[in-house]
Design an enzyme around this catalytic site. Structure first.
Site, PDB file in Angstrom:
ATOM      1  N   MET A  98     -36.703 -11.601 -38.417  1.00  0.00           N
ATOM      2  CA  MET A  98     -37.743 -10.950 -39.110  1.00  0.00           C
ATOM      3  C   MET A  98     -37.534  -9.387 -39.119  1.00  0.00           C
ATOM      4  SD  MET A  98     -40.608 -13.165 -36.881  1.00  0.00           S
ATOM      5  CE  MET A  98     -42.047 -12.442 -37.720  1.00  0.00           C
ATOM      6  N   ILE A 156     -39.607 -13.923 -30.061  1.00  0.00           N
ATOM      7  CA  ILE A 156     -38.727 -13.149 -29.332  1.00  0.00           C
ATOM      8  C   ILE A 156     -39.080 -11.567 -29.761  1.00  0.00           C
ATOM      9  CG2 ILE A 156     -36.330 -12.366 -28.469  1.00  0.00           C
ATOM     10  CD1 ILE A 156     -35.585 -15.246 -29.141  1.00  0.00           C
ATOM     11  N   GLY A 186     -40.702  -6.239 -36.377  1.00  0.00           N
ATOM     12  CA  GLY A 186     -39.349  -6.666 -36.394  1.00  0.00           C
ATOM     13  C   GLY A 186     -38.841  -7.259 -34.961  1.00  0.00           C
ATOM     14  N   SER A 187     -38.494  -8.570 -35.378  1.00  0.00           N
ATOM     15  CA  SER A 187     -38.380  -9.503 -34.347  1.00  0.00           C
ATOM     16  C   SER A 187     -37.500 -10.831 -34.650  1.00  0.00           C
ATOM     17  CB  SER A 187     -39.697  -9.990 -33.739  1.00  0.00           C
ATOM     18  OG  SER A 187     -40.680 -10.200 -34.974  1.00  0.00           O
ATOM     19  N   ARG A 188     -37.727 -11.922 -33.855  1.00  0.00           N
ATOM     20  CA  ARG A 188     -37.115 -13.209 -34.286  1.00  0.00           C
ATOM     21  C   ARG A 188     -37.775 -14.281 -33.733  1.00  0.00           C
ATOM     22  NH1 ARG A 188     -31.220 -13.584 -31.005  1.00  0.00           N
ATOM     23  NH2 ARG A 188     -31.282 -15.857 -30.728  1.00  0.00           N
TER      24      ARG A 188
END
Length: 217
Positions: A98, A156, A186-188
């Site tokens: 993301m 995450i 911002g991430s996953r």
């Protein structure tokens, strides 16, 4: 489209900052060029916060035969791997990155009962780092559907993401497509599926949370 509740504090801080810097510029009678720079900066900051915390309204019809994508972003990993926190066996891992311009609402990929939940404090490595899924700040959620199939999904944090928010706990009943959390900046999200599950996306695909079908049982 609506503004997400997790953004209220950030929006208030940005509005206060905009008010203060523009008031100072007016008080000290700054040059026209400086004022226009501050106006443009103010507009950029306001638009950035509003677009980041946007929350599309989704109407999802639950379907037990599919796994919906839990987040907007880009598919960066599809592989068979060893899941060591809960299943301790081989699973299919699908990871969605993301970026800061994506919607950051996280949605339940399946309906069912939360059979496991755990929050892990940790580092803030970049989200695509191989060790981010085991060393970064993260949450792990496992949902079991009515067919006793369990799906694990993990929020995450990345290098920019400094706050993970979740709205589920063990034994909660959850519905496919509904929000289970939010990650800031911002991430996953990783999803772990049983071997033999048919994957319906490819690496590099742009996906939409609560809409794109990741896999089929």
């Amino acid at each position: 489209m609506k503004f997400h509740k997790e953004g209220y504090t950030s929006l208030a801080i940005v509005i206060l900052f905009i008010f203060v810097i523009n008031a100072i510029a007016d008080y000290y009678d700054a040059s026209l060029y400086l004022k226009w720079f501050l106006y443009l900066l103010s507009a950029f900051l306001f638009i950035t916060i509003v677009q980041f915390f946007r929350s599309p309204i989704k109407r999802v019809t639950a379907n037990e035969s599919i796994v919906l994508c839990p987040a907007d972003g880009k598919v960066v990993v599809i592989e068979e791997t060893e899941e060591t926190e809960y299943f301790n066996d081989r699973r299919i891992q699908i990871s969605i990155f993301m970026s800061p311009i994506n919607v950051h609402v996280n949605r339940n990929p399946i309906s069912g009962i939360v059979s496991y939940f755990k929050y892990h404090p940790g580092k803030f490595l970049v989200a695509w780092h191989p060790k981010s899924s085991t060393e970064n700040e993260r949450t792990t959620v496992v949902v079991k559907n009515t067919s006793n199939v369990e799906v694990l999904f993990r929020q995450i944090a990345g290098a920019m993401a400094r706050r993970i928010v979740w709205y589920v706990n063990e034994k909660d009943a959850v519905t496919q497509g509904e929000e289970f959390g939010f990650i800031k900046f911002g991430s996953r999200v990783d999803v772990f599926l049983p071997l033999g599950t048919k994957v319906d996306v490819n690496i590099g695909d742009k996906v939409v949370g609560g809409k794109t079908v990741l896999a089929t049982f």
